[in-house]
Design a protein around this motif. Structure first.
Motif: not given
Length: 129
Positions: A23-24, A26-29, A42, A46, A49-50, A53
């Motif tokens: 987690a970065d 509110e984004n995933l890396r 992938r 996506v 994602k929520t 996170l």
């Protein structure tokens, strides 16, 4: 019939594929192997994602212990001496599926790898930086 994996099992599956997710904000890396990040994985990441996170930021990151290799504990065990050492030892115990780790235990000797080290650094940055 399609099987939906729990979040922990999904992340463990990605880990086995050589893919690290963190987690970065509110984004995933992620880091993926040189041969790429399979499109189906992938797309699932996506779509989830929520959920991912929430899992990564909950402080309860856990992987099935049976899937992570472990080494025997050191003969001379020294308990964590500070709250930070205790927190990191607890995280390592979870990631490595170990009952007890001390300040002299070496992450990689105890079964850690670069992927799990990345998860550890991500967690430390999230909670202590």
């Amino acid at each position: 019939m399609s099987v939906t994996l729990t979040t922990a099992d999904f992340l463990a599956h990605l880990h086995r594929q050589g893919i690290t997710v963190w987690a970065d904000g509110e984004n995933l890396r992620f880091n993926a192997p040189r041969d790429g990040f399979p499109a189906a994985l992938r797309a699932e990441l996506v779509a989830r994602k929520t959920e991912v996170l929430t899992f990564l930021t909950s402080g309860e990151v856990s992987f099935p212990a049976a899937e992570i290799p472990v080494a025997p504990p050191r003969a001379e065990w020294v308990a964590p001496r500070t709250p930070l050492e205790a927190a990191i030892a607890a995280l390592w115990q979870q990631l490595l599926g170990r009952d007890q780790l001390g300040v002299h235990d070496v992450f990689f000797v105890q079964g850690g790898d670069s992927i799990l080290a990345t998860l550890t650094v991500s967690w430390i940055r999230q909670y202590y930086c």
